[in-house]
Design an enzyme around this catalytic site. Structure first.
Site, PDB file in Angstrom:
ATOM      1  N   ASP A  51       0.859  -1.187   0.000  1.00  0.00           N
ATOM      2  CA  ASP A  51       0.000   0.000   0.000  1.00  0.00           C
ATOM      3  C   ASP A  51       0.892   1.232   0.000  1.00  0.00           C
ATOM      4  O   ASP A  51       2.125   1.111  -0.137  1.00  0.00           O
ATOM      5  CB  ASP A  51      -0.956  -0.028   1.218  1.00  0.00           C
ATOM      6  CG  ASP A  51      -2.289   0.651   0.891  1.00  0.00           C
ATOM      7  OD1 ASP A  51      -2.265   1.851   0.546  1.00  0.00           O
ATOM      8  OD2 ASP A  51      -3.337  -0.004   0.967  1.00  0.00           O
TER       9      ASP A  51
ATOM     10  N   HIS B 281      -2.730   3.438  -4.434  1.00  0.00           N
ATOM     11  CA  HIS B 281      -2.243   2.840  -3.177  1.00  0.00           C
ATOM     12  C   HIS B 281      -0.868   2.213  -3.398  1.00  0.00           C
ATOM     13  O   HIS B 281      -0.601   1.104  -2.937  1.00  0.00           O
ATOM     14  CB  HIS B 281      -3.225   1.777  -2.661  1.00  0.00           C
ATOM     15  CG  HIS B 281      -4.451   2.366  -2.014  1.00  0.00           C
ATOM     16  ND1 HIS B 281      -4.425   2.933  -0.759  1.00  0.00           N
ATOM     17  CD2 HIS B 281      -5.732   2.459  -2.443  1.00  0.00           C
ATOM     18  CE1 HIS B 281      -5.654   3.347  -0.439  1.00  0.00           C
ATOM     19  NE2 HIS B 281      -6.461   3.084  -1.451  1.00  0.00           N
TER      20      HIS B 281
ATOM     21  N   ASP C  31      -8.535  -0.161  -6.122  1.00  0.00           N
ATOM     22  CA  ASP C  31      -9.482   0.765  -5.490  1.00  0.00           C
ATOM     23  C   ASP C  31      -8.864   2.147  -5.340  1.00  0.00           C
ATOM     24  O   ASP C  31      -7.637   2.298  -5.342  1.00  0.00           O
ATOM     25  CB  ASP C  31      -9.920   0.242  -4.106  1.00  0.00           C
ATOM     26  CG  ASP C  31      -8.740   0.019  -3.176  1.00  0.00           C
ATOM     27  OD1 ASP C  31      -7.714  -0.499  -3.648  1.00  0.00           O
ATOM     28  OD2 ASP C  31      -8.828   0.374  -1.990  1.00  0.00           O
ATOM     29  N   GLU C  32      -9.723   3.131  -5.212  1.00  0.00           N
ATOM     30  CA  GLU C  32      -9.362   4.487  -4.805  1.00  0.00           C
ATOM     31  C   GLU C  32      -8.097   4.995  -5.515  1.00  0.00           C
ATOM     32  O   GLU C  32      -7.092   5.277  -4.881  1.00  0.00           O
ATOM     33  CB  GLU C  32      -9.139   4.518  -3.283  1.00  0.00           C
ATOM     34  CG  GLU C  32     -10.376   4.125  -2.501  1.00  0.00           C
ATOM     35  CD  GLU C  32     -10.135   4.101  -0.997  1.00  0.00           C
ATOM     36  OE1 GLU C  32     -11.004   4.608  -0.271  1.00  0.00           O
ATOM     37  OE2 GLU C  32      -9.100   3.583  -0.545  1.00  0.00           O
TER      38      GLU C  32
ATOM     39  N   TYR D 261     -16.088  -4.687   8.080  1.00  0.00           N
ATOM     40  CA  TYR D 261     -14.832  -3.966   8.364  1.00  0.00           C
ATOM     41  C   TYR D 261     -14.629  -3.951   9.887  1.00  0.00           C
ATOM     42  O   TYR D 261     -15.190  -3.120  10.600  1.00  0.00           O
ATOM     43  CB  TYR D 261     -14.892  -2.532   7.802  1.00  0.00           C
ATOM     44  CG  TYR D 261     -14.452  -2.417   6.347  1.00  0.00           C
ATOM     45  CD1 TYR D 261     -14.626  -3.471   5.463  1.00  0.00           C
ATOM     46  CD2 TYR D 261     -13.872  -1.246   5.867  1.00  0.00           C
ATOM     47  CE1 TYR D 261     -14.226  -3.368   4.134  1.00  0.00           C
ATOM     48  CE2 TYR D 261     -13.471  -1.128   4.534  1.00  0.00           C
ATOM     49  CZ  TYR D 261     -13.652  -2.195   3.685  1.00  0.00           C
ATOM     50  OH  TYR D 261     -13.262  -2.082   2.366  1.00  0.00           O
ATOM     51  N   PHE D 262     -13.781  -4.856  10.339  1.00  0.00           N
ATOM     52  CA  PHE D 262     -13.636  -5.022  11.787  1.00  0.00           C
ATOM     53  C   PHE D 262     -12.642  -4.042  12.404  1.00  0.00           C
ATOM     54  O   PHE D 262     -12.321  -4.135  13.582  1.00  0.00           O
ATOM     55  CB  PHE D 262     -13.260  -6.472  12.128  1.00  0.00           C
ATOM     56  CG  PHE D 262     -14.324  -7.475  11.773  1.00  0.00           C
ATOM     57  CD1 PHE D 262     -15.642  -7.078  11.531  1.00  0.00           C
ATOM     58  CD2 PHE D 262     -14.022  -8.829  11.681  1.00  0.00           C
ATOM     59  CE1 PHE D 262     -16.630  -8.002  11.192  1.00  0.00           C
ATOM     60  CE2 PHE D 262     -15.003  -9.765  11.357  1.00  0.00           C
ATOM     61  CZ  PHE D 262     -16.308  -9.346  11.109  1.00  0.00           C
TER      62      PHE D 262
ATOM     63  N   TRP E  35      -8.365  -4.092   8.490  1.00  0.00           N
ATOM     64  CA  TRP E  35      -7.474  -2.989   8.096  1.00  0.00           C
ATOM     65  C   TRP E  35      -6.740  -2.520   9.338  1.00  0.00           C
ATOM     66  O   TRP E  35      -7.332  -2.438  10.423  1.00  0.00           O
ATOM     67  CB  TRP E  35      -8.301  -1.831   7.508  1.00  0.00           C
ATOM     68  CG  TRP E  35      -9.040  -2.170   6.257  1.00  0.00           C
ATOM     69  CD1 TRP E  35     -10.391  -2.333   6.126  1.00  0.00           C
ATOM     70  CD2 TRP E  35      -8.495  -2.374   4.942  1.00  0.00           C
ATOM     71  NE1 TRP E  35     -10.712  -2.628   4.820  1.00  0.00           N
ATOM     72  CE2 TRP E  35      -9.568  -2.660   4.082  1.00  0.00           C
ATOM     73  CE3 TRP E  35      -7.201  -2.342   4.423  1.00  0.00           C
ATOM     74  CZ2 TRP E  35      -9.384  -2.913   2.722  1.00  0.00           C
ATOM     75  CZ3 TRP E  35      -7.020  -2.594   3.063  1.00  0.00           C
ATOM     76  CH2 TRP E  35      -8.110  -2.873   2.231  1.00  0.00           C
TER      77      TRP E  35
ATOM     78  N   GLU F 136      -4.731   0.414   9.981  1.00  0.00           N
ATOM     79  CA  GLU F 136      -4.266   1.775  10.281  1.00  0.00           C
ATOM     80  C   GLU F 136      -4.301   2.030  11.793  1.00  0.00           C
ATOM     81  O   GLU F 136      -3.378   2.629  12.351  1.00  0.00           O
ATOM     82  CB  GLU F 136      -5.157   2.825   9.604  1.00  0.00           C
ATOM     83  CG  GLU F 136      -4.987   2.939   8.107  1.00  0.00           C
ATOM     84  CD  GLU F 136      -6.019   2.115   7.351  1.00  0.00           C
ATOM     85  OE1 GLU F 136      -6.448   1.063   7.879  1.00  0.00           O
ATOM     86  OE2 GLU F 136      -6.392   2.519   6.220  1.00  0.00           O
TER      87      GLU F 136
HETATM   88  C1  ACM Z   1     -11.081  -0.231   0.559  1.00  0.00           C
HETATM   89  O1  ACM Z   1     -11.559  -0.179   1.695  1.00  0.00           O
HETATM   90  N1  ACM Z   1     -10.477   0.816   0.027  1.00  0.00           N
HETATM   91  C2  ACM Z   1     -11.167  -1.434  -0.238  1.00  0.00           C
END
Ligand code: ACM
Length: 432
Positions: free
Chosen positions: A121, A174, A237-238, A324-325, A374, A376
Site C-alpha cells: 500500500d 495505493h 481501489d481508490e 470492516y472489523f 485494516w 491503520e
Molecule cells: C477499501 O476499503 N479501500 C477497499
C-alpha cells in the site's frame, strides 16, 4: 453445536462422552459436498463421513466444538459460500509471521478458508521481490516484510488447514511505497517521494508507461511462483487521477491508448494485469469501484455496498457496513479504548456491532464473503485479534450460511468464547 450452526441436526436424546476410540472415520461419500460432512452418533459410537478431505477436517472441528458430551443423532453440514475469507492488512502495520500463522489457526477453527493478505500500500511493501529488491529495502523501512521462505511456510501451514492464501499487490493507486522505492514508476520521476506516513488515499499513483506495466507483471510473475492460489488480487481501489490529468507524459499515453478519460486508465491497467495473470492460468480479483466497469472474466470484491449485481462477473461480498472489523464494535468506550477520538488518531469513529455483522444476509449468487482487518488503527497483533473477535464468529456463521436468531447465537457464543479463551485467544469484549 456452537459455531457454525449445522444445516441439519436431529437429536435422539442422550449423549455419549467423546473419546477418540469411539470415533470411526467412514469412507468418503461423494454425495456429500467436498467440504461437507455427516456425523452419526449412537450408543455404538461416533461415525464421521465426509465428502472429501476438507469435509473430514470440518467434521473433526465440529466434534471438538461439541465438547465432552456428544448428543445422539445426526449432524449434516456443508458451507453455503465457497470463499469464506478474512483479509489482513499487513501494509499499514506489519504483522509478524507468527501472528499470521495464529490467524490461520483462527480461520480453521471457524471453518473459514481464504486468508487474503493485503501486502502492499502507500505506507508499506511487505513482500520480498527478488527482481526488484528496493521494494522492500525502501518500501518496508517501517516494520518488516515476508521473505520467500516466510511465504512458503505460511502457504504450507495454511494448506494443511484447508486455507488458501490470496496475495494482494495494490495497483495502480495505493502504490506510494513502490514509487518511493523506484521513482521511475511515478508520474514525476525527478521527484523523490517517501513511503507515506499518513493514512488515507495518496495522490501519487503509478504512471501508464509500458515499462511500468512490465514492472508490475514482473512482480506478479514472482507472486504466482510463491502463491499457488488461483486468485491473485491487484487492488484497483481508490485511484486518484489528478497526476494523470496533470502529467504531459500521462496525457500523451492516454491519447496513444485511445482512452477518453483519465478515469478509464485504471480499468486499462487492470485489464493488462488480468491478461497477464490469465497466461499463468490465474484469475484476477480487484476491489469494486463505481466509476469502473468490471473487466470481463475477473472477480470483483464489493466493499462500498452489499449488492452482488455486477453483470457476469463473479463477486465476493466484503461490504464495509458488515465486515470492516477496524470499525469500533460499540459507540461507547470498549476494552480500554476511548468513546470518542476527536483527533482520529487511535480508533475509527464508525461503529460496526456484533449484531450488524450477524444480520448480514449476503446474496446467494455471490461466490463468497469476506471480513476485513485494516490495520491503520490496529498497530499490534494483540489489538487485531481483540478487534477481530467475536465479530469473526458471527461472520463465520454468515459465511457458512446458516445463521439463526441472534439471541440463540449469543447463547452458543458464550461457551465458544470460553473455549477460545482456554486456547489463549484474545477476544474483545462481548458488546451485544
Ligand atoms: C477499501 O476499503 N479501500 C477497499
Amino acid at each position: 453445536m456452537i459455531i457454525p450452526r449445522p444445516r441439519r441436526m436431529t437429536t435422539a436424546g442422550g449423549s455419549v462422552a467423546f473419546r477418540e476410540d469411539l470415533l470411526r472415520l467412514m469412507p468418503d461419500d461423494p454425495s456429500l459436498h467436498e467440504e461437507g460432512y455427516r456425523i452419526d452418533v449412537s450408543p455404538a459410537g461416533i461415525e464421521l463421513t465426509a465428502g472429501g478431505p476438507a469435509g473430514r477436517f470440518y467434521g473433526a472441528r465440529t466434534l471438538s466444538q461439541l465438547g465432552p458430551a456428544v448428543p445422539y443423532g445426526t449432524i449434516e453440514d456443508r458451507p453455503r459460500f465457497a470463499w469464506r475469507g478474512v483479509m489482513l492488512d499487513v501494509a499499514r502495520h506489519f504483522m509478524p509471521k507468527t501472528f499470521v500463522l495464529r490467524l490461520v489457526d483462527l480461520l480453521a477453527e471457524h471453518k473459514l478458508n481464504v486468508l487474503h493478505l493485503h501486502l502492499t500500500d502507500d505506507q508499506g511493501w511487505r513482500l520480498e521481490i527478488k527482481r526488484h529488491p528496493r521494494l522492500t529495502e525502501v518500501g518496508a523501512e517501517r516494520g518488516g516484510f515476508y521473505t520467500h521462505e516466510d511465504v512458503r511456510e505460511i502457504v504450507a501451514y495454511a494448506a494443511e488447514r484447508f486455507v488458501t492464501v490470496v496475495p494482494e499487490i495494490e495497483m495502480p493507486g495505493h502504490a506510494q511505497a513502490a514509487i518511493a522505492a523506484y521513482p521511475h514508476l511515478g508520474n514525476d520521476p525527478s521527484r523523490e517521494i517517501p513511503v507515506w506516513s499518513e493514512w488515507g488515499v495518496s495522490e501519487h499513483v503509478l504512471n501508464l508507461e509500458e515499462s511500468t506495466i512490465r514492472f508490475c507483471q514482473d512482480v506478479l510473475d514472482e507472486v504466482v511462483e510463491l502463491f499457488p492460489s488461483t486468485y491473485v488480487h491487484v487492488g484497483g481501489d481508490e485511484c486518484p487521477v489528478t497526476e494523470w490529468e496533470r502529467s504531459p507524459a500521462a496525457r500523451r499515453r492516454l491519447a496513444e491508448l485511445g482512452l477518453r478519460r483519465p478515469q478509464d486508465a485504471c480499468a486499462w491497467f487492470i485489464g493488462r494485469m488480468a491478461g497477464h495473470l490469465a497466461e499463468h492460468s490465474r484469475r484476477l480479483v480487484c476491489w469494486d469501484e463505481p466509476d469502473r466497469d468490471p473487466t470481463p472474466g475477473t472477480t470483483v470484491m464489493i466493499w462500498r455496498d452489499e449488492r452482488a449485481d455486477r453483470g457476469d462477473n463473479e463477486v465476493i461480498l466484503a461490504p464495509h457496513t458488515r465486515t470492516y472489523f477496524d470499525y469500533r464494535p460499540s459507540a461507547g468506550p470498549f476494552g480500554g479504548r476511548p468513546a470518542a477520538d476527536p483527533g482520529g488518531t487511535t480508533v475509527r469513529d464508525r461503529v460496526l456491532t456484533l449484531a450488524d455483522t450477524y444480520a448480514f444476509t449476503p446474496d446467494r449468487t455471490a461466490r463468497g464473503v469476506q471480513c476485513q482487518l485494516w490495520t491503520e488503527y490496529m498497530p499490534t497483533p494483540e489489538l487485531v485479534e481483540f478487534m477481530a473477535l467475536p465479530r469473526m464468529c458471527a461472520f463465520a456463521e454468515v459465511a457458512w450460511g446458516s445463521p439463526g436468531d441472534y439471541p440463540d447465537f449469543l447463547r452458543r457464543l458464550d461457551p465458544h468464547l470460553a473455549r477460545l479463551g482456554a486456547m489463549g485467544v484474545r477476544t474483545g469484549p462481548l458488546i451485544p
